[in-house]
Design an enzyme around this catalytic site. Structure first.
Site, mmCIF file in Angstrom:
data_model
loop_
_atom_site.group_PDB
_atom_site.id
_atom_site.type_symbol
_atom_site.label_atom_id
_atom_site.label_comp_id
_atom_site.label_asym_id
_atom_site.label_seq_id
_atom_site.Cartn_x
_atom_site.Cartn_y
_atom_site.Cartn_z
ATOM 1 N N ARG A 93 10.561 7.322 3.952
ATOM 2 C CA ARG A 93 10.579 8.788 4.064
ATOM 3 C C ARG A 93 11.290 9.246 5.331
ATOM 4 O O ARG A 93 11.957 10.295 5.341
ATOM 5 C CB ARG A 93 9.155 9.324 4.003
ATOM 6 C CG ARG A 93 8.501 9.157 2.637
ATOM 7 C CD ARG A 93 7.003 9.342 2.695
ATOM 8 N NE ARG A 93 6.653 10.658 3.195
ATOM 9 C CZ ARG A 93 5.413 11.001 3.542
ATOM 10 N NH1 ARG A 93 4.424 10.107 3.450
ATOM 11 N NH2 ARG A 93 5.153 12.201 3.975
ATOM 12 N N ASP B 69 1.097 5.599 0.223
ATOM 13 C CA ASP B 69 0.417 6.728 0.846
ATOM 14 C C ASP B 69 0.040 7.790 -0.181
ATOM 15 O O ASP B 69 0.441 7.731 -1.347
ATOM 16 C CB ASP B 69 1.321 7.360 1.913
ATOM 17 C CG ASP B 69 1.504 6.465 3.125
ATOM 18 O OD1 ASP B 69 0.612 5.633 3.401
ATOM 19 O OD2 ASP B 69 2.538 6.598 3.804
ATOM 20 N N ARG C 43 0.836 -1.196 0.000
ATOM 21 C CA ARG C 43 0.000 0.000 0.000
ATOM 22 C C ARG C 43 0.875 1.252 0.000
ATOM 23 O O ARG C 43 1.847 1.338 0.747
ATOM 24 C CB ARG C 43 -0.923 0.007 1.215
ATOM 25 C CG ARG C 43 -1.981 -1.085 1.184
ATOM 26 C CD ARG C 43 -2.819 -1.097 2.442
ATOM 27 N NE ARG C 43 -2.032 -1.497 3.603
ATOM 28 C CZ ARG C 43 -2.532 -1.622 4.839
ATOM 29 N NH1 ARG C 43 -3.812 -1.376 5.046
ATOM 30 N NH2 ARG C 43 -1.765 -1.988 5.830
#
Length: 263
Positions: free
Chosen positions: A200, A52, A50
């Site tokens: 990130r 974001d 998945r």
């Protein structure tokens, strides 16, 4: 019942992530709507990883089950006819299904992400939404050296989002490389799996090293400390790409020739 695997690419900027939401502004909702139009029935999908809001995919893998008989090229062209320009099916393959068959998520052996940093004193509109921007000069060699402390199996709690739902923070990082090409600094990370915001958060911390704000040893200290509050803030989603998902060769999935485009 057949199981079909799809290779999917998408630009993340227009979408609120992969996973279905009530507002329906997600990649999964849009793909399933296109499949429903093509198949004339609901088609639930499962993805390899998945993503974001704002995160892109070069080599996302999806599977679904269907009773329809279609040529593989028809799955590509037919579904794409109902998709917006920011999402495209690149290939289709029939795979074994069932409890012991192919599963886009659980059959994956590794995932590779690339993060693209536009490193220039002045922002560029051409890279808006497609690369994270850092105006301070970065030393990619220092960043690459610092990143090697993360290789291996570790507790990555220092780089884990507070809302992460993974049962364990332990992941096996297989490789991290950094490469500068003009104003672009590309970080390529491969692991068995990633925690929520892990890439990130790692990139944000590496940027502090590359800009001279932290020493090389700081990355190892962060990893050992397991304290998310000490690491750098979560960096922008703009430059993050799910580049490739690896599977056992027995599944014989088509190779994405344009995967890892920034190497």
């Amino acid at each position: 019942m057949k199981r079909i695997a799809l290779g999917l690419q998408y630009e993340g900027a227009p979408w609120q992530g992969w996973q279905t939401q009530p507002h329906r502004q997600t990649v999964q909702d849009t793909l399933e709507a296109a499949l429903a139009k093509f198949c004339q029935c609901p088609v639930p999908t499962v993805c390899a990883g998945r993503t974001d809001t704002g995160v892109h995919a070069i080599g996302q893998i999806v599977h679904f089950d269907t009773e329809l008989n279609r040529e593989l090229f028809s799955w590509v062209r037919g579904v794409n006819a109902f998709l917006p320009l920011s999402i495209a099916v690149r290939w289709a393959a029939e795979v074994d299904g069932g409890d012991t068959g192919f599963h886009a998520r659980f059959s994956a052996t590794a995932r590779t992400y690339q993060y693209v940093i536009y490193n220039n004193a002045v922002r560029s509109p051409l890279w808006s939404g497609r690369a994270g921007w850092m105006f301070r000069p970065l030393d990619a060699d220092l960043m690459g050296e610092a990143a090697q402390a993360l290789i291996g199996e570790h507790d990555f709690s220092a780089f884990r989002a507070a809302e992460c739902q993974a049962r364990s923070p332990v992941r096996s990082m297989r490789a991290i490389t950094l490469r500068r090409n003009g104003d672009l600094v590309v970080v390529t990370l491969s692991a068995n799996a990633f925690l929520h915001h892990m890439v990130r958060n790692i990139v944000g911390s590496l940027i502090l090293v590359g800009s001279g704000s932290r020493p090389i040893e700081w990355m190892a200290e962060l990893l050992a400390g397991c304290n998310r509050e000490v690491a750098a803030p979560t960096f922008s989603p703009d430059g993050l790409y799910l580049a490739r998902v690896d599977y056992d060769p027995r599944w014989t999935l088509p190779q994405m020739q344009d995967s890892l485009p920034f190497i």
